[in-house]
Design a protein around this motif. Sequence first.
Motif, mmCIF file in Angstrom:
data_model
loop_
_atom_site.group_PDB
_atom_site.id
_atom_site.type_symbol
_atom_site.label_atom_id
_atom_site.label_comp_id
_atom_site.label_asym_id
_atom_site.label_seq_id
_atom_site.Cartn_x
_atom_site.Cartn_y
_atom_site.Cartn_z
ATOM 1 N N LEU A 90 0.829 -1.200 0.000
ATOM 2 C CA LEU A 90 0.000 0.000 0.000
ATOM 3 C C LEU A 90 0.864 1.252 0.000
ATOM 4 O O LEU A 90 1.794 1.384 0.800
ATOM 5 C CB LEU A 90 -0.911 0.005 1.237
ATOM 6 C CG LEU A 90 -1.959 -1.119 1.297
ATOM 7 C CD1 LEU A 90 -2.567 -1.201 2.689
ATOM 8 C CD2 LEU A 90 -3.056 -0.897 0.255
ATOM 9 N N HIS A 91 0.536 2.165 -0.894
ATOM 10 C CA HIS A 91 1.272 3.417 -1.013
ATOM 11 C C HIS A 91 0.288 4.586 -1.048
ATOM 12 O O HIS A 91 -0.925 4.388 -1.059
ATOM 13 C CB HIS A 91 2.143 3.394 -2.272
ATOM 14 C CG HIS A 91 3.011 2.191 -2.373
ATOM 15 N ND1 HIS A 91 2.638 1.052 -3.068
ATOM 16 C CD2 HIS A 91 4.223 1.922 -1.828
ATOM 17 C CE1 HIS A 91 3.588 0.141 -2.971
ATOM 18 N NE2 HIS A 91 4.558 0.638 -2.219
ATOM 19 N N GLY A 118 -1.206 8.667 3.634
ATOM 20 C CA GLY A 118 -2.116 8.945 2.529
ATOM 21 C C GLY A 118 -2.767 7.694 1.976
ATOM 22 O O GLY A 118 -3.157 7.644 0.803
ATOM 23 N N ILE A 119 -2.901 6.655 2.825
ATOM 24 C CA ILE A 119 -3.530 5.396 2.419
ATOM 25 C C ILE A 119 -4.993 5.403 2.866
ATOM 26 O O ILE A 119 -5.296 5.647 4.037
ATOM 27 C CB ILE A 119 -2.799 4.184 3.032
ATOM 28 C CG1 ILE A 119 -1.348 4.140 2.550
ATOM 29 C CG2 ILE A 119 -3.522 2.883 2.691
ATOM 30 C CD1 ILE A 119 -0.475 3.139 3.294
ATOM 31 N N LYS A 138 -11.708 2.031 -7.310
ATOM 32 C CA LYS A 138 -10.750 1.905 -8.413
ATOM 33 C C LYS A 138 -9.313 1.758 -7.907
ATOM 34 O O LYS A 138 -8.471 1.150 -8.569
ATOM 35 C CB LYS A 138 -10.845 3.117 -9.339
ATOM 36 C CG LYS A 138 -12.122 3.164 -10.163
ATOM 37 C CD LYS A 138 -12.135 4.371 -11.099
ATOM 38 C CE LYS A 138 -13.403 4.396 -11.941
ATOM 39 N NZ LYS A 138 -13.437 5.565 -12.858
ATOM 40 N N ASN A 139 -9.029 2.316 -6.732
ATOM 41 C CA ASN A 139 -7.671 2.276 -6.194
ATOM 42 C C ASN A 139 -7.482 1.214 -5.113
ATOM 43 O O ASN A 139 -6.492 1.226 -4.377
ATOM 44 C CB ASN A 139 -7.288 3.647 -5.623
ATOM 45 C CG ASN A 139 -8.262 4.139 -4.547
ATOM 46 O OD1 ASN A 139 -9.397 3.680 -4.474
ATOM 47 N ND2 ASN A 139 -7.797 5.068 -3.717
ATOM 48 N N THR A 140 -8.438 0.275 -4.999
ATOM 49 C CA THR A 140 -8.314 -0.798 -4.006
ATOM 50 C C THR A 140 -7.209 -1.773 -4.414
ATOM 51 O O THR A 140 -7.247 -2.338 -5.509
ATOM 52 C CB THR A 140 -9.641 -1.561 -3.834
ATOM 53 O OG1 THR A 140 -10.669 -0.648 -3.449
ATOM 54 C CG2 THR A 140 -9.514 -2.640 -2.771
#
Length: 385
Positions: A90-91, A118-119, A138-140
Amino acid sequence: MKDSKKLGIDTICTHVGEVKDEQFKGAISPIYMSTSYAFDGVDTKRYPRYFNTPNQEMLCKKIAALEKTENALIFGSGMAAISTTLLAFLHKGDHIILQQTLYGGTYNFVVEEFDKFGIEYSFTDSLAIEDFEKKIQKNTKVIYIETPSNPLLTITDMKAVSKLAKSKEIVTMIDNTFASPINQTPVDFGIDIMIHSATKYMGGHSDILAGAIAGSNEHILKIWNVAKNLGGSLSDFTVWMLERSLKTMNLRVKKQSKNALKMAKNLATNPDVYHVYYPGLKGHPDYKLAKKQMKNFGGMLSFELQEGIDPMKFQNSLKLIKSSMSLAGVESTLLSPALTSHALLGAEERANQGIKDGLIRFSVGIENTKDLIADIEKAIKKAKK
């Protein structure tokens, strides 16, 4: 051992991942305590923080064999394993879905640290697969589950979660501590990464602090690249103790699981007990799913006493069962999650997870169950007074 997949579980526990004593031919693994190794003219440049000393390297082979994966890594604690693994995948700008019921330390790490990185994160409203699906963005990048969960022993459908995640190219992670590889191998259901507090059933004697992860070579390499920078490695003496303890894990966990089922059935018929949480009871809402996913139902259960019986007075009245932190030792222990494992959560957060102040988590050991039953009955009698 290259053919470890063909070996029985007790043989894997005993022999896979042992360090050969080439000099003296001893029956057990020698300990290599050095923190400084040659760098020239060697096949492997070894350094403790790189997780590749002889004892570290071989122990990882045993854990990988137990979880039926290509590789594994060991850490200084379960939280080191959890935090390092999550930060490897995770970033900034990424999103993770976590199931509703989780170990308090995991929950606290997410809500206290992820905003700094920022996660983004979401907790499901229940364990139904529809609730996981509706949280996908969409960002999962990751879906994180824990089954059986700590402390309410809820069961998550691993196959359904895995199928959903693979359809969206999302990595799946599971905290497999409560089941251990003896009772459950999540890779069989398509889960990508298995995480353990090795302090618990892998260590099994309440004298080791460690963590472990298992997965594919690709995933382990990705985690190792972060792990070597965060420095959560394990001392070789503890590595040696953990390898020793793993030799008896199957024997211990089978006995603990057998005892826990007996204790759960007994507590369920005790008029002074309001409710028992154990997936091996046919009245448990996830009994059929647990039976499908697990070989045995594990050594952990939770229960609530009837109103009017003081939970702390009950715990302080026990003579045999220890009122103690942590779990999974050969000795039986119990605690109040609201005061220990989930104390970092606020009252509202605990309520959302169904964790009442009177809930008691019971780690069943290897003692004779008739002695444990007598201890509980006497303590309840005293707590009533």
